[in-house]
Design an enzyme around this catalytic site. Sequence first.
Site, PDB file in Angstrom:
ATOM      1  N   ARG A 173       3.002  28.443 -23.685  1.00  0.00           N
ATOM      2  CA  ARG A 173       4.423  28.360 -23.352  1.00  0.00           C
ATOM      3  C   ARG A 173       5.233  29.187 -24.350  1.00  0.00           C
ATOM      4  NH1 ARG A 173       6.998  27.527 -19.954  1.00  0.00           N
ATOM      5  NH2 ARG A 173       8.567  26.046 -20.600  1.00  0.00           N
ATOM      6  N   GLN A 224      18.572  20.849 -22.880  1.00  0.00           N
ATOM      7  CA  GLN A 224      17.309  20.108 -22.689  1.00  0.00           C
ATOM      8  C   GLN A 224      16.126  21.073 -22.844  1.00  0.00           C
ATOM      9  OE1 GLN A 224      17.599  17.213 -19.163  1.00  0.00           O
ATOM     10  NE2 GLN A 224      19.320  18.608 -18.798  1.00  0.00           N
ATOM     11  N   ASN A 225      16.440  22.350 -22.950  1.00  0.00           N
ATOM     12  CA  ASN A 225      15.398  23.370 -22.956  1.00  0.00           C
ATOM     13  C   ASN A 225      14.770  23.502 -24.338  1.00  0.00           C
ATOM     14  OD1 ASN A 225      16.122  23.786 -20.321  1.00  0.00           O
ATOM     15  ND2 ASN A 225      17.450  25.523 -20.779  1.00  0.00           N
ATOM     16  N   ASP A 272      13.326  26.404 -25.108  1.00  0.00           N
ATOM     17  CA  ASP A 272      13.330  27.830 -25.470  1.00  0.00           C
ATOM     18  C   ASP A 272      14.514  28.088 -26.411  1.00  0.00           C
ATOM     19  OD1 ASP A 272      14.666  28.194 -22.223  1.00  0.00           O
ATOM     20  OD2 ASP A 272      15.809  28.711 -24.020  1.00  0.00           O
ATOM     21  N   HIS A 276      15.458  18.154 -26.752  1.00  0.00           N
ATOM     22  CA  HIS A 276      14.000  17.967 -26.616  1.00  0.00           C
ATOM     23  C   HIS A 276      13.210  18.839 -27.571  1.00  0.00           C
ATOM     24  CE1 HIS A 276      15.030  16.578 -22.265  1.00  0.00           C
ATOM     25  NE2 HIS A 276      15.228  15.616 -23.154  1.00  0.00           N
ATOM     26  N   SER A 288      18.481  19.136 -13.042  1.00  0.00           N
ATOM     27  CA  SER A 288      18.397  18.199 -11.908  1.00  0.00           C
ATOM     28  C   SER A 288      18.865  16.817 -12.341  1.00  0.00           C
ATOM     29  CB  SER A 288      16.938  18.111 -11.434  1.00  0.00           C
ATOM     30  OG  SER A 288      16.156  17.517 -12.488  1.00  0.00           O
TER      31      SER A 288
HETATM   32  N1  APR Z   1      20.321  29.011 -11.822  1.00  0.00           N
HETATM   33  C1  APR Z   1      20.831  27.762 -11.996  1.00  0.00           C
HETATM   34  N2  APR Z   1      20.139  26.630 -11.719  1.00  0.00           N
HETATM   35  C2  APR Z   1      18.885  26.782 -11.241  1.00  0.00           C
HETATM   36  C3  APR Z   1      18.277  28.048 -11.021  1.00  0.00           C
HETATM   37  C4  APR Z   1      19.060  29.190 -11.339  1.00  0.00           C
HETATM   38  N3  APR Z   1      18.585  30.426 -11.171  1.00  0.00           N
HETATM   39  N4  APR Z   1      17.024  27.837 -10.532  1.00  0.00           N
HETATM   40  C5  APR Z   1      16.845  26.492 -10.452  1.00  0.00           C
HETATM   41  N5  APR Z   1      17.969  25.864 -10.858  1.00  0.00           N
HETATM   42  C6  APR Z   1      18.230  24.423 -10.955  1.00  0.00           C
HETATM   43  C7  APR Z   1      17.488  23.570  -9.935  1.00  0.00           C
HETATM   44  O1  APR Z   1      18.240  23.509  -8.714  1.00  0.00           O
HETATM   45  C8  APR Z   1      17.498  22.218 -10.659  1.00  0.00           C
HETATM   46  O2  APR Z   1      18.699  21.513 -10.426  1.00  0.00           O
HETATM   47  O3  APR Z   1      17.775  23.992 -12.214  1.00  0.00           O
HETATM   48  C9  APR Z   1      17.449  22.615 -12.126  1.00  0.00           C
HETATM   49  C10 APR Z   1      16.073  22.459 -12.722  1.00  0.00           C
HETATM   50  O4  APR Z   1      15.774  21.069 -12.776  1.00  0.00           O
HETATM   51  P1  APR Z   1      14.460  20.598 -13.557  1.00  0.00           P
HETATM   52  O5  APR Z   1      13.316  21.477 -13.209  1.00  0.00           O
HETATM   53  O6  APR Z   1      14.343  19.118 -13.359  1.00  0.00           O
HETATM   54  O7  APR Z   1      14.804  20.888 -15.095  1.00  0.00           O
HETATM   55  P2  APR Z   1      15.638  19.986 -16.087  1.00  0.00           P
HETATM   56  O8  APR Z   1      16.748  19.265 -15.390  1.00  0.00           O
HETATM   57  O9  APR Z   1      15.978  20.830 -17.248  1.00  0.00           O
HETATM   58  O10 APR Z   1      14.513  18.911 -16.568  1.00  0.00           O
HETATM   59  C11 APR Z   1      14.921  18.026 -17.595  1.00  0.00           C
HETATM   60  O11 APR Z   1      12.691  17.171 -17.678  1.00  0.00           O
HETATM   61  O12 APR Z   1      10.467  17.734 -17.657  1.00  0.00           O
HETATM   62  C12 APR Z   1      11.500  17.290 -18.461  1.00  0.00           C
HETATM   63  O13 APR Z   1      11.815  17.601 -20.778  1.00  0.00           O
HETATM   64  C13 APR Z   1      11.768  18.276 -19.552  1.00  0.00           C
HETATM   65  O14 APR Z   1      13.886  19.099 -20.389  1.00  0.00           O
HETATM   66  C14 APR Z   1      13.153  18.815 -19.200  1.00  0.00           C
HETATM   67  C15 APR Z   1      13.768  17.676 -18.441  1.00  0.00           C
END
Ligand code: APR
Length: 232
Positions: free
Chosen positions: A56, A86-87, A89, A104, A172
């Site tokens: 990663r 939450q990222n 990176d 995180h 999300s």
């Molecule tokens: N631009 C904006 N939003 C986007 C894009 C984009 N190009 N592509 C996808 N998305 C949105 C999706 O619609 C979704 O709402 O980004 C969101 C991604 O959601 P997740 O994959 O659940 O990521 P996240 O909310 O950051 O997850 C939270 O979950 O797995 C754990 O610790 C991990 O920090 C992470 C946490």
Amino acid sequence: MKRIVVLTGAGISAESGLKTFRDSDGLWEGYNIEDVATPQAWARNPAMVQQFYNERRKSVLEAKPNAAHLALAGLEKAYDVTIVTQNIDDLHERAGSTNVLHLHGVITRSQSSLDPTLTYPIDGWEIKMGDKCELGSQLRAHVVWFGEDVPMISKAAQICQKADIFILVGSSLAVYPAAGLVNYVRPEVPKYIVDPVIPDMQGGRHFTKIEERASVGVPKLVRELIENSIKS
Ligand code: APR
């Protein structure tokens, strides 16, 4: 100066080539996230977990900040901006944002597997089995795993309570306690969400919805906010 708090999730880094969690049917580089990002996985097979995060980290180091990260860095010209991400990176920092709180953790640092408050920079992209902290315990990625405490959450909640403008980008809101931060923002504060698929959320009706990819929606919103700050 007005305080802007931006809560970002994996979606803001999607256009930098870094996979989101729930868009890629929950698989992370072919692993089930819950199978690698837990203390149990580390106890069961530390070398596999280490390798997962080394892979990663390599993709994070190869990724570049996109227009959304850069626009948020530019917002600091007109506002007091705090990014709560939450990222794991470091794209916000590499884009130039100077006030980033990682809920995180951040994959570009290592931490002692005995004491999570002991963190270290990483030379290159990998942490090797046998790399030890000052206490003599194995180093691991400085990342909060499922089931572990989120030490920055109370600081993040206090920051959200003080926001004069709140922006949510690319999350999300599936994972707590991060998702609960939106409830700390005062009701009268303008709220915006940038996401091509607006998630269901409590109080979602109070958000101005920008149903766009981050690299399009965030620069547009930043331009509008900077114009407003000049007018006011
Ligand atoms: N631009 C904006 N939003 C986007 C894009 C984009 N190009 N592509 C996808 N998305 C949105 C999706 O619609 C979704 O709402 O980004 C969101 C991604 O959601 P997740 O994959 O659940 O990521 P996240 O909310 O950051 O997850 C939270 O979950 O797995 C754990 O610790 C991990 O920090 C992470 C946490």
